[in-house]
Design a protein around this motif. Structure first.
Motif, PDB file in Angstrom:
ATOM      1  N   TRP A 144      -8.604  -2.826 -10.559  1.00 20.71           N
ATOM      2  CA  TRP A 144      -7.159  -2.764 -10.808  1.00 20.71           C
ATOM      3  C   TRP A 144      -6.887  -2.023 -12.110  1.00 20.71           C
ATOM      4  O   TRP A 144      -7.392  -2.393 -13.164  1.00 20.71           O
ATOM      5  CB  TRP A 144      -6.573  -4.169 -10.849  1.00 20.71           C
ATOM      6  CG  TRP A 144      -6.600  -4.828  -9.520  1.00 20.71           C
ATOM      7  CD1 TRP A 144      -7.507  -5.745  -9.073  1.00 20.71           C
ATOM      8  CD2 TRP A 144      -5.701  -4.589  -8.433  1.00 20.71           C
ATOM      9  NE1 TRP A 144      -7.231  -6.098  -7.781  1.00 20.71           N
ATOM     10  CE2 TRP A 144      -6.123  -5.405  -7.351  1.00 20.71           C
ATOM     11  CE3 TRP A 144      -4.587  -3.768  -8.257  1.00 20.71           C
ATOM     12  CZ2 TRP A 144      -5.465  -5.430  -6.132  1.00 20.71           C
ATOM     13  CZ3 TRP A 144      -3.929  -3.792  -7.034  1.00 20.71           C
ATOM     14  CH2 TRP A 144      -4.367  -4.614  -5.993  1.00 20.71           C
ATOM     15  N   ARG A 145      -6.076  -0.986 -12.011  1.00 20.66           N
ATOM     16  CA  ARG A 145      -5.704  -0.168 -13.166  1.00 20.66           C
ATOM     17  C   ARG A 145      -4.328  -0.584 -13.666  1.00 20.66           C
ATOM     18  O   ARG A 145      -3.382  -0.704 -12.894  1.00 20.66           O
ATOM     19  CB  ARG A 145      -5.684   1.306 -12.749  1.00 20.66           C
ATOM     20  CG  ARG A 145      -5.405   2.277 -13.901  1.00 20.66           C
ATOM     21  CD  ARG A 145      -5.586   3.698 -13.409  1.00 20.66           C
ATOM     22  NE  ARG A 145      -4.496   4.121 -12.523  1.00 20.66           N
ATOM     23  CZ  ARG A 145      -4.581   5.159 -11.680  1.00 20.66           C
ATOM     24  NH1 ARG A 145      -5.714   5.834 -11.586  1.00 20.66           N
ATOM     25  NH2 ARG A 145      -3.542   5.475 -10.931  1.00 20.66           N
ATOM     26  N   PHE A 182       0.856  -1.189   0.000  1.00 16.52           N
ATOM     27  CA  PHE A 182       0.000   0.000   0.000  1.00 16.52           C
ATOM     28  C   PHE A 182       0.887   1.233   0.000  1.00 16.52           C
ATOM     29  O   PHE A 182       1.680   1.443   0.911  1.00 16.52           O
ATOM     30  CB  PHE A 182      -0.917  -0.001   1.225  1.00 16.52           C
ATOM     31  CG  PHE A 182      -1.996   1.048   1.172  1.00 16.52           C
ATOM     32  CD1 PHE A 182      -3.026   0.948   0.251  1.00 16.52           C
ATOM     33  CD2 PHE A 182      -1.961   2.132   2.031  1.00 16.52           C
ATOM     34  CE1 PHE A 182      -4.029   1.911   0.196  1.00 16.52           C
ATOM     35  CE2 PHE A 182      -2.960   3.094   1.983  1.00 16.52           C
ATOM     36  CZ  PHE A 182      -3.998   2.980   1.058  1.00 16.52           C
ATOM     37  N   THR A 230      -2.682  -1.092 -10.005  1.00 12.26           N
ATOM     38  CA  THR A 230      -3.000  -0.384  -8.765  1.00 12.26           C
ATOM     39  C   THR A 230      -4.512  -0.331  -8.559  1.00 12.26           C
ATOM     40  O   THR A 230      -5.287  -0.333  -9.517  1.00 12.26           O
ATOM     41  CB  THR A 230      -2.438   1.056  -8.748  1.00 12.26           C
ATOM     42  OG1 THR A 230      -3.103   1.850  -9.740  1.00 12.26           O
ATOM     43  CG2 THR A 230      -0.932   1.065  -8.992  1.00 12.26           C
ATOM     44  N   SER A 231      -4.892  -0.290  -7.282  1.00 12.30           N
ATOM     45  CA  SER A 231      -6.301  -0.199  -6.908  1.00 12.30           C
ATOM     46  C   SER A 231      -6.411   0.531  -5.573  1.00 12.30           C
ATOM     47  O   SER A 231      -5.538   0.380  -4.715  1.00 12.30           O
ATOM     48  CB  SER A 231      -6.918  -1.598  -6.775  1.00 12.30           C
ATOM     49  OG  SER A 231      -8.248  -1.532  -6.273  1.00 12.30           O
ATOM     50  N   PRO A 232      -7.471   1.298  -5.357  1.00  7.16           N
ATOM     51  CA  PRO A 232      -7.627   1.972  -4.066  1.00  7.16           C
ATOM     52  C   PRO A 232      -8.007   1.033  -2.929  1.00  7.16           C
ATOM     53  O   PRO A 232      -7.885   1.390  -1.753  1.00  7.16           O
ATOM     54  CB  PRO A 232      -8.733   2.990  -4.332  1.00  7.16           C
ATOM     55  CG  PRO A 232      -9.504   2.424  -5.477  1.00  7.16           C
ATOM     56  CD  PRO A 232      -8.505   1.683  -6.321  1.00  7.16           C
ATOM     57  N   THR A 233      -8.475  -0.169  -3.249  1.00  9.56           N
ATOM     58  CA  THR A 233      -8.887  -1.120  -2.221  1.00  9.56           C
ATOM     59  C   THR A 233      -8.670  -2.545  -2.699  1.00  9.56           C
ATOM     60  O   THR A 233      -8.595  -2.816  -3.900  1.00  9.56           O
ATOM     61  CB  THR A 233     -10.379  -0.914  -1.851  1.00  9.56           C
ATOM     62  OG1 THR A 233     -10.765  -1.889  -0.864  1.00  9.56           O
ATOM     63  CG2 THR A 233     -11.274  -1.065  -3.071  1.00  9.56           C
ATOM     64  N   ARG A 244     -15.260   1.319  -5.019  1.00 11.00           N
ATOM     65  CA  ARG A 244     -14.059   1.884  -5.643  1.00 11.00           C
ATOM     66  C   ARG A 244     -13.116   0.819  -6.193  1.00 11.00           C
ATOM     67  O   ARG A 244     -12.091   1.141  -6.800  1.00 11.00           O
ATOM     68  CB  ARG A 244     -13.297   2.744  -4.623  1.00 11.00           C
ATOM     69  CG  ARG A 244     -14.070   3.911  -4.069  1.00 11.00           C
ATOM     70  CD  ARG A 244     -13.213   4.681  -3.073  1.00 11.00           C
ATOM     71  NE  ARG A 244     -12.777   3.822  -1.974  1.00 11.00           N
ATOM     72  CZ  ARG A 244     -11.541   3.814  -1.455  1.00 11.00           C
ATOM     73  NH1 ARG A 244     -10.608   4.600  -1.963  1.00 11.00           N
ATOM     74  NH2 ARG A 244     -11.238   3.012  -0.449  1.00 11.00           N
ATOM     75  N   TYR A 245     -13.414  -0.444  -5.957  1.00 10.38           N
ATOM     76  CA  TYR A 245     -12.501  -1.523  -6.325  1.00 10.38           C
ATOM     77  C   TYR A 245     -12.278  -1.587  -7.837  1.00 10.38           C
ATOM     78  O   TYR A 245     -13.205  -1.413  -8.631  1.00 10.38           O
ATOM     79  CB  TYR A 245     -13.059  -2.863  -5.847  1.00 10.38           C
ATOM     80  CG  TYR A 245     -12.248  -4.062  -6.273  1.00 10.38           C
ATOM     81  CD1 TYR A 245     -11.102  -4.433  -5.588  1.00 10.38           C
ATOM     82  CD2 TYR A 245     -12.629  -4.823  -7.380  1.00 10.38           C
ATOM     83  CE1 TYR A 245     -10.359  -5.538  -5.978  1.00 10.38           C
ATOM     84  CE2 TYR A 245     -11.900  -5.931  -7.777  1.00 10.38           C
ATOM     85  CZ  TYR A 245     -10.760  -6.282  -7.070  1.00 10.38           C
ATOM     86  OH  TYR A 245     -10.028  -7.374  -7.470  1.00 10.38           O
ATOM     87  N   ARG A 285      -2.930   4.002  -2.620  1.00 13.49           N
ATOM     88  CA  ARG A 285      -3.359   2.945  -3.531  1.00 13.49           C
ATOM     89  C   ARG A 285      -2.535   1.688  -3.286  1.00 13.49           C
ATOM     90  O   ARG A 285      -1.380   1.765  -2.873  1.00 13.49           O
ATOM     91  CB  ARG A 285      -3.203   3.373  -5.001  1.00 13.49           C
ATOM     92  CG  ARG A 285      -4.145   4.482  -5.432  1.00 13.49           C
ATOM     93  CD  ARG A 285      -3.971   4.815  -6.910  1.00 13.49           C
ATOM     94  NE  ARG A 285      -4.445   3.775  -7.811  1.00 13.49           N
ATOM     95  CZ  ARG A 285      -5.702   3.652  -8.226  1.00 13.49           C
ATOM     96  NH1 ARG A 285      -6.625   4.497  -7.814  1.00 13.49           N
ATOM     97  NH2 ARG A 285      -6.044   2.682  -9.068  1.00 13.49           N
ATOM     98  N   TRP A 286      -3.149   0.540  -3.539  1.00 12.45           N
ATOM     99  CA  TRP A 286      -2.426  -0.714  -3.488  1.00 12.45           C
ATOM    100  C   TRP A 286      -1.662  -0.917  -4.786  1.00 12.45           C
ATOM    101  O   TRP A 286      -2.221  -0.739  -5.875  1.00 12.45           O
ATOM    102  CB  TRP A 286      -3.387  -1.878  -3.263  1.00 12.45           C
ATOM    103  CG  TRP A 286      -3.947  -1.910  -1.884  1.00 12.45           C
ATOM    104  CD1 TRP A 286      -5.146  -1.388  -1.465  1.00 12.45           C
ATOM    105  CD2 TRP A 286      -3.337  -2.494  -0.729  1.00 12.45           C
ATOM    106  NE1 TRP A 286      -5.312  -1.605  -0.122  1.00 12.45           N
ATOM    107  CE2 TRP A 286      -4.215  -2.280   0.356  1.00 12.45           C
ATOM    108  CE3 TRP A 286      -2.135  -3.165  -0.508  1.00 12.45           C
ATOM    109  CZ2 TRP A 286      -3.930  -2.727   1.643  1.00 12.45           C
ATOM    110  CZ3 TRP A 286      -1.849  -3.606   0.778  1.00 12.45           C
ATOM    111  CH2 TRP A 286      -2.730  -3.390   1.837  1.00 12.45           C
ATOM    112  N   ARG A 287      -0.389  -1.282  -4.655  1.00 14.91           N
ATOM    113  CA  ARG A 287       0.422  -1.634  -5.812  1.00 14.91           C
ATOM    114  C   ARG A 287       0.554  -3.144  -5.884  1.00 14.91           C
ATOM    115  O   ARG A 287       0.984  -3.781  -4.918  1.00 14.91           O
ATOM    116  CB  ARG A 287       1.817  -1.023  -5.714  1.00 14.91           C
ATOM    117  CG  ARG A 287       1.873   0.476  -5.885  1.00 14.91           C
ATOM    118  CD  ARG A 287       3.323   0.945  -5.847  1.00 14.91           C
ATOM    119  NE  ARG A 287       3.438   2.396  -5.879  1.00 14.91           N
ATOM    120  CZ  ARG A 287       4.590   3.045  -5.745  1.00 14.91           C
ATOM    121  NH1 ARG A 287       5.730   2.360  -5.577  1.00 14.91           N
ATOM    122  NH2 ARG A 287       4.617   4.359  -5.780  1.00 14.91           N
TER     123      ARG A 287
END
Length: 341
Positions: free
Chosen positions: A145-146, A107, A132-135, A142-143, A111-113
């Motif tokens: 993965w970008r 984290f 990455t994702s905020p959760t 908001r979930y 954002r989570w990497r």
């Protein structure tokens, strides 16, 4: 002179306690649910839920990098997959790639990497990508993965293999990515804190571990994971061979250094740049010789100062299938880690 009844009772009580301690189930004994097949696991906690990410992809998982969740670290439930397909850049960069391997999770900056590897077995034409994702909660609004694209790539001309990433922030706030498998060993890349990618794409990485071998022979070292504790950086790595089922010879070693860039030394002073280190997880586990080749280990720093080591091992009693293992990680009076597996 006969011993007193009280003394005999005390001896029997101690013996009973000792016997009970020897037969008490370990954390690994109590793992249940969706724990196999699991390869190259990494673990994180968000709120009251633990998540495990691992190598692989399958139709029934709905995509790549399968996810499992748990409320108690013991019973694990399948929670889908991180992404439905390999990113286009990855399939273009690594022809023949069919999977996503060896993720790492951290984290950073809200954002989570999720770092991951794309390769083909036995080749160092490989790449590490970033999502990455905020959760981590797939049910949260908001979930998602970008795709952040390529991080590091190796080619047949490289002296390293860009797989098995591990992210760490040092005590000065600098961000690093450790990686590597075979070739000339494990490397450390300095990162741009804003992007999570190399700060200088042309800079030569730092070598932190290798296993010198005769010319032409493989150099089996991979899966770095660095922990910051007690004034030292601790480098955990896997030696020898995975992926051979119950015949796997994988085992896990650890070394420590005052500097994140090394040198990392075992308890006996042996250098990890010369194939040294101290064994943390043995190839012939004491668990009735059932779980073989423990490796690709990571560490969870949990609430209350508790540490856990997560890894996979091959179940001899179940066709050699790679299986999730989790054990408490304690730190001895000499400062060195001990896995209660």
């Amino acid at each position: 002179m006969r011993p007193s009844i009280a003394l005999c009772a005390a001896v029997l009580t101690v013996a009973a306690i000792s016997a009970g301690a020897q037969t008490a189930p370990t954390m690994n004994d109590r793992l249940a649910g969706d724990i196999a097949p699991v390869h190259d696991p990494v673990i994180a906690r968000e709120g009251d839920t633990y998540y495990i990410f691992a190598t692989g992809g399958a139709v029934e998982r709905g995509g790549f990098i399968p996810v499992r969740s748990s409320k108690d670290l013991l019973t694990w439930t399948a929670s889908g997959a991180a992404v439905p397909a390999l990113p286009r850049w990855a399939t273009a960069a690594i022809p023949g790639a069919r999977d996503m391997w060896a993720p790492d999770i951290a984290f950073v900056n809200g954002r989570w990497r999720l770092y991951y590897s794309v390769s083909t077995f036995g080749s160092n034409r490989s790449a590490i990508g970033l999502l990455t994702s905020p959760t981590l909660d797939p049910k949260a609004p908001r979930y998602g993965w970008r795709d952040e694209g390529l991080v590091v790539m190796s080619t047949r001309d490289s002296d390293f293999n860009a797989i098995d990433p591990n992210f760490i922030v040092d005590r000065d706030g600098r961000q690093w990515l450790a990686l590597g498998s075979f070739w000339t060993g494990l490397k450390l890349f300095a990162l741009d804190p804003n992007t999570g990618k190399p700060a200088d794409p042309m800079a030569k990485p730092v070598s932190i571990a290798r296993r010198p071998v005769p010319r032409g022979a493989p150099a089996p070292v991979e899966a770095p994971f660095i922990v910051d504790r007690g004034g030292y950086y601790w480098l955990i790595a896997s030696y020898d061979y995975c992926c051979k089922g119950a015949a796997s010879t994988y085992y896990t070693v650890v070394g420590r250094s005052r500097a994140i860039t090394g040198p990392y030394l075992g308890k006996d002073g042996s250098a990890m740049m010369a194939g040294g280190g101290t064994i943390l997880l043995r190839a012939d586990l004491s668990e009735k010789q059932r779980f073989r080749g423990p490796g690709h280990a990571g560490v969870l720093r949990d609430r209350g100062g508790r540490d856990y080591i997560v890894y996979h091992a091959y179940d001899k009693d179940n066709k050699g299938i790679p299986t999730l293992r989790i054990a408490p990680l304690t730190w001895g009076a000499d400062g060195w880690p001990v896995a209660d597996y």
